[in-house]
Design an enzyme around this catalytic site. Structure first.
Site, PDB file in Angstrom:
ATOM      1  N   GLY A   1      34.966  40.670  46.519  1.00  0.00           N
ATOM      2  CA  GLY A   1      34.480  41.078  45.104  1.00  0.00           C
ATOM      3  C   GLY A   1      33.198  41.006  45.154  1.00  0.00           C
ATOM      4  O   GLY A   1      32.585  40.431  44.033  1.00  0.00           O
TER       5      GLY A   1
ATOM      6  N   SER B   1      31.040  43.670  44.330  1.00  0.00           N
ATOM      7  CA  SER B   1      30.353  44.906  43.508  1.00  0.00           C
ATOM      8  C   SER B   1      30.064  44.266  42.294  1.00  0.00           C
ATOM      9  O   SER B   1      29.076  44.794  41.807  1.00  0.00           O
ATOM     10  CB  SER B   1      31.467  45.940  43.438  1.00  0.00           C
ATOM     11  OG  SER B   1      32.253  45.663  42.633  1.00  0.00           O
TER      12      SER B   1
ATOM     13  N   ASP C   1      42.438  45.599  48.223  1.00  0.00           N
ATOM     14  CA  ASP C   1      42.855  44.576  47.302  1.00  0.00           C
ATOM     15  C   ASP C   1      43.183  43.202  48.068  1.00  0.00           C
ATOM     16  O   ASP C   1      43.976  43.386  49.080  1.00  0.00           O
ATOM     17  CB  ASP C   1      44.282  45.073  46.727  1.00  0.00           C
ATOM     18  CG  ASP C   1      45.042  43.826  45.926  1.00  0.00           C
ATOM     19  OD1 ASP C   1      44.472  42.706  45.692  1.00  0.00           O
ATOM     20  OD2 ASP C   1      46.144  44.354  45.404  1.00  0.00           O
TER      21      ASP C   1
ATOM     22  N   TYR D   1      45.328  29.847  36.210  1.00  0.00           N
ATOM     23  CA  TYR D   1      44.012  30.105  37.090  1.00  0.00           C
ATOM     24  C   TYR D   1      43.740  28.787  37.490  1.00  0.00           C
ATOM     25  O   TYR D   1      43.223  28.555  38.794  1.00  0.00           O
ATOM     26  CB  TYR D   1      43.067  30.305  36.054  1.00  0.00           C
ATOM     27  CG  TYR D   1      41.585  30.592  36.552  1.00  0.00           C
ATOM     28  CD1 TYR D   1      41.449  31.743  37.321  1.00  0.00           C
ATOM     29  CD2 TYR D   1      40.922  29.578  36.245  1.00  0.00           C
ATOM     30  CE1 TYR D   1      39.795  31.814  37.689  1.00  0.00           C
ATOM     31  CE2 TYR D   1      39.467  29.804  36.519  1.00  0.00           C
ATOM     32  CZ  TYR D   1      39.042  30.779  37.380  1.00  0.00           C
ATOM     33  OH  TYR D   1      37.798  31.049  37.700  1.00  0.00           O
TER      34      TYR D   1
ATOM     35  N   LYS E   1      42.213  27.528  41.576  1.00  0.00           N
ATOM     36  CA  LYS E   1      40.780  27.199  42.035  1.00  0.00           C
ATOM     37  C   LYS E   1      40.786  25.847  42.675  1.00  0.00           C
ATOM     38  O   LYS E   1      40.010  25.550  43.616  1.00  0.00           O
ATOM     39  CB  LYS E   1      39.730  27.035  40.659  1.00  0.00           C
ATOM     40  CG  LYS E   1      39.575  28.366  40.203  1.00  0.00           C
ATOM     41  CD  LYS E   1      38.821  29.389  41.435  1.00  0.00           C
ATOM     42  CE  LYS E   1      38.894  30.831  41.014  1.00  0.00           C
ATOM     43  NZ  LYS E   1      38.186  31.511  42.068  1.00  0.00           N
TER      44      LYS E   1
ATOM     45  N   THR F   1      30.379  27.597  33.718  1.00  0.00           N
ATOM     46  CA  THR F   1      30.708  28.992  33.159  1.00  0.00           C
ATOM     47  C   THR F   1      29.411  29.961  33.286  1.00  0.00           C
ATOM     48  O   THR F   1      28.371  29.406  33.127  1.00  0.00           O
ATOM     49  CB  THR F   1      30.886  28.700  31.715  1.00  0.00           C
ATOM     50  OG1 THR F   1      32.060  27.984  31.698  1.00  0.00           O
ATOM     51  CG2 THR F   1      31.124  30.101  30.980  1.00  0.00           C
TER      52      THR F   1
HETATM   53  N1  LIG Z   1      31.958  33.215  35.722  1.00  0.00           N
HETATM   54  C1  LIG Z   1      32.502  32.090  35.905  1.00  0.00           C
HETATM   55  O1  LIG Z   1      32.187  31.366  34.667  1.00  0.00           O
HETATM   56  C2  LIG Z   1      33.135  31.468  36.963  1.00  0.00           C
HETATM   57  C3  LIG Z   1      33.722  32.278  38.267  1.00  0.00           C
HETATM   58  N2  LIG Z   1      34.171  31.856  38.926  1.00  0.00           N
HETATM   59  C4  LIG Z   1      34.810  32.661  40.151  1.00  0.00           C
HETATM   60  O2  LIG Z   1      33.871  33.411  40.602  1.00  0.00           O
HETATM   61  C5  LIG Z   1      34.454  34.400  41.298  1.00  0.00           C
HETATM   62  C6  LIG Z   1      33.878  35.791  41.088  1.00  0.00           C
HETATM   63  O3  LIG Z   1      34.107  36.030  39.458  1.00  0.00           O
HETATM   64  P1  LIG Z   1      32.866  36.479  38.565  1.00  0.00           P
HETATM   65  O4  LIG Z   1      31.730  36.984  39.292  1.00  0.00           O
HETATM   66  O5  LIG Z   1      32.555  35.456  37.283  1.00  0.00           O
HETATM   67  O6  LIG Z   1      33.483  37.759  37.781  1.00  0.00           O
HETATM   68  P2  LIG Z   1      33.649  39.305  38.025  1.00  0.00           P
HETATM   69  O7  LIG Z   1      34.730  39.752  37.189  1.00  0.00           O
HETATM   70  O8  LIG Z   1      32.297  39.765  38.020  1.00  0.00           O
HETATM   71  O9  LIG Z   1      33.829  39.382  39.744  1.00  0.00           O
HETATM   72  C7  LIG Z   1      35.030  39.243  40.050  1.00  0.00           C
HETATM   73  C8  LIG Z   1      35.052  40.215  41.557  1.00  0.00           C
HETATM   74  O10 LIG Z   1      36.309  40.265  42.088  1.00  0.00           O
HETATM   75  C9  LIG Z   1      36.880  41.409  42.254  1.00  0.00           C
HETATM   76  N3  LIG Z   1      38.423  41.351  42.361  1.00  0.00           N
HETATM   77  C10 LIG Z   1      39.161  41.014  41.276  1.00  0.00           C
HETATM   78  N4  LIG Z   1      40.507  41.107  41.914  1.00  0.00           N
HETATM   79  C11 LIG Z   1      40.414  41.596  43.234  1.00  0.00           C
HETATM   80  C12 LIG Z   1      41.367  42.104  44.269  1.00  0.00           C
HETATM   81  N5  LIG Z   1      42.543  42.013  44.202  1.00  0.00           N
HETATM   82  N6  LIG Z   1      40.732  42.653  45.281  1.00  0.00           N
HETATM   83  C13 LIG Z   1      39.540  42.484  45.705  1.00  0.00           C
HETATM   84  N7  LIG Z   1      38.493  42.172  44.637  1.00  0.00           N
HETATM   85  C14 LIG Z   1      38.945  41.838  43.436  1.00  0.00           C
HETATM   86  C15 LIG Z   1      36.626  42.277  40.974  1.00  0.00           C
HETATM   87  O11 LIG Z   1      36.730  43.544  41.060  1.00  0.00           O
HETATM   88  C16 LIG Z   1      35.128  41.445  40.757  1.00  0.00           C
HETATM   89  O12 LIG Z   1      34.327  42.462  41.452  1.00  0.00           O
HETATM   90  C17 LIG Z   1      35.913  34.419  40.845  1.00  0.00           C
HETATM   91  O13 LIG Z   1      36.624  33.897  41.778  1.00  0.00           O
HETATM   92  C18 LIG Z   1      35.991  33.572  39.525  1.00  0.00           C
HETATM   93  O14 LIG Z   1      37.374  32.693  39.634  1.00  0.00           O
HETATM   94  C19 LIG Z   1      34.412  30.192  38.860  1.00  0.00           C
HETATM   95  C20 LIG Z   1      33.920  29.628  38.027  1.00  0.00           C
HETATM   96  C21 LIG Z   1      33.100  30.078  37.042  1.00  0.00           C
HETATM   97  C1  LIG Z   2      36.519  32.625  33.371  1.00  0.00           C
HETATM   98  C2  LIG Z   2      35.800  31.274  32.949  1.00  0.00           C
HETATM   99  O1  LIG Z   2      35.105  31.393  31.717  1.00  0.00           O
HETATM  100  C3  LIG Z   2      35.226  30.778  34.038  1.00  0.00           C
HETATM  101  O2  LIG Z   2      35.777  30.559  35.093  1.00  0.00           O
HETATM  102  C4  LIG Z   2      35.947  29.481  35.349  1.00  0.00           C
HETATM  103  O3  LIG Z   2      36.502  29.180  36.586  1.00  0.00           O
HETATM  104  C5  LIG Z   2      35.829  28.330  34.521  1.00  0.00           C
HETATM  105  O4  LIG Z   2      36.792  27.971  33.991  1.00  0.00           O
HETATM  106  C6  LIG Z   2      34.835  29.257  33.633  1.00  0.00           C
HETATM  107  O5  LIG Z   2      34.810  28.790  32.170  1.00  0.00           O
END
Ligand SMILES: NC(=O)C1=CN([C@@H]2O[C@H](COP(=O)(O)OP(=O)(O)OC[C@H]3O[C@@H](n4cnc5c(N)ncnc54)[C@H](O)[C@@H]3O)[C@@H](O)[C@H]2O)C=CC1
Ligand SMILES: C[C@H](O)[C@@H]1OC(=O)[C@H](O)[C@@H]1O
Length: 254
Positions: A13, A15, A64, A157, A161, A189
């Protein structure tokens, strides 16, 4: 100081959001980087270009993570390009907010498959390669503060985690004898695509901000230092650990 000089770092993920920041941050620390991405070719291409502009090598492989064959394919491509792998940042994830009582079965299944099964396959494929190389390695899994606390619209979700957090603990035990360290980061967050719609609600956003002792929500860049640290030799004796990166949100009860 460049903490990942000459290392090969894989990011799922990679990008957008935290994964993209981690990929570019690793390159700033001297790593060559392979990113896995799900859909947008343009964003993956621009991430590769940003890394190359830093003087490092990068490739982007589409796939994926929920498909068990994607992990082996990703590792194979990275090894073909860079000769070895040293670090896997298992980051890909989704969080389609939804109420509990009418949660669609498909949403539960997909969230588990992407967030937990995907992490499992990626960590397993990466560490198989690291064991074959015989020189150790590091896994950094992006878990969440949600491994420790619940969310009304995140019942599908938060268990994923907690699962990723637990996977790192068990993998740390299974792989210690190979000098492969397995740790997780627990972001609070962080402002990314995953919560853009949810935080468009001003009241919710303000309540999340006010719960954060450091007074602001996180940016993807806030995750780079902790991820690079755990991936690097600076953390040579750290395994099975979970590092909260949340501006103090978790400890703020009242
Ligand atoms: N943004 C937040 O507040 C928080 C995010 N996280 C975790 O951080 C990680 C990254 O998320 P973010 O950068 O926040 O959001 P984001 O939506 O920018 O990044 C998620 C990435 O995972 C990719 N992805 C989704 N499904 C996929 C699949 N089936 N195969 C390959 N790639 C896939 C998406 O295309 C995207 O690039 C996630 O695991 C999320 O649960 C954890 C805690 C807080
Ligand atoms: C997607 C939520 O806003 C984010 O992802 C998490 O894992 C935490 O719950 C954050 O709030």
């Amino acid at each position: 100081m460049r903490l990942l000089e000459g290392k090969t770092v894989l990011v799922t993920g990679g990008s957008t959001g935290i994964g993209r920041a981690a990929a570019i941050g690793a390159a700033r620390h001297g790593a060559n980087v392979a990113i896995n991405y799900a859909s947008s070719d343009d964003k993956a291409t621009s991430c590769v270009a940003e890394i190359e502009a830093l003087g490092q090598k990068a490739i982007a492989i589409k796939g994926d993570v929920a498909d068990p064959t994607t992990a082996g394919d990703f590792v194979k491509h990275a090894v073909a390009e860079f000769g070895r792998i040293d670090v896997m940042v298992s980051n890909a994830g989704i969080c389609p907010f939804h109420a509990f009582l009418d949660m669609p079965v498909e949403t539960v299944d997909r969230t588990f498959k992407v967030n937990l099964h995907g992490a499992y396959y990626m960590v397993q494929a990466a560490t198989r390669q690291m064991v074959e190389q015989g020189e150790g390695g590091a896994i950094v899994a992006v878990s969440s503060i949600s491994a420790l606390v619940g969310g009304e619209f995140q019942t599908h979700y938060t268990p994923t985690k907690a699962g990723v957090h637990s996977l790192m603990q068990s993998a740390a035990i299974a792989l210690g004898k190979h000098n492969i360290r397995c740790n997780s980061v627990l972001p609070g967050t962080i402002l990314t695509e995953i919560n853009k719609a949810d935080l468009a609600n001003e009241e919710k956003r303000r309540s999340m901000e006010s719960r954060t002792p450091l007074g602001r929500l996180g940016e993807p860049e806030d995750m780079v230092g902790p991820i690079v640290f755990l991936a690097s030799e600076m953390a040579a004796y750290v395994t099975g650990a979970a590092l909260l990166v949340d501006g103090g949100m978790f400890v703020n009860l009242q």
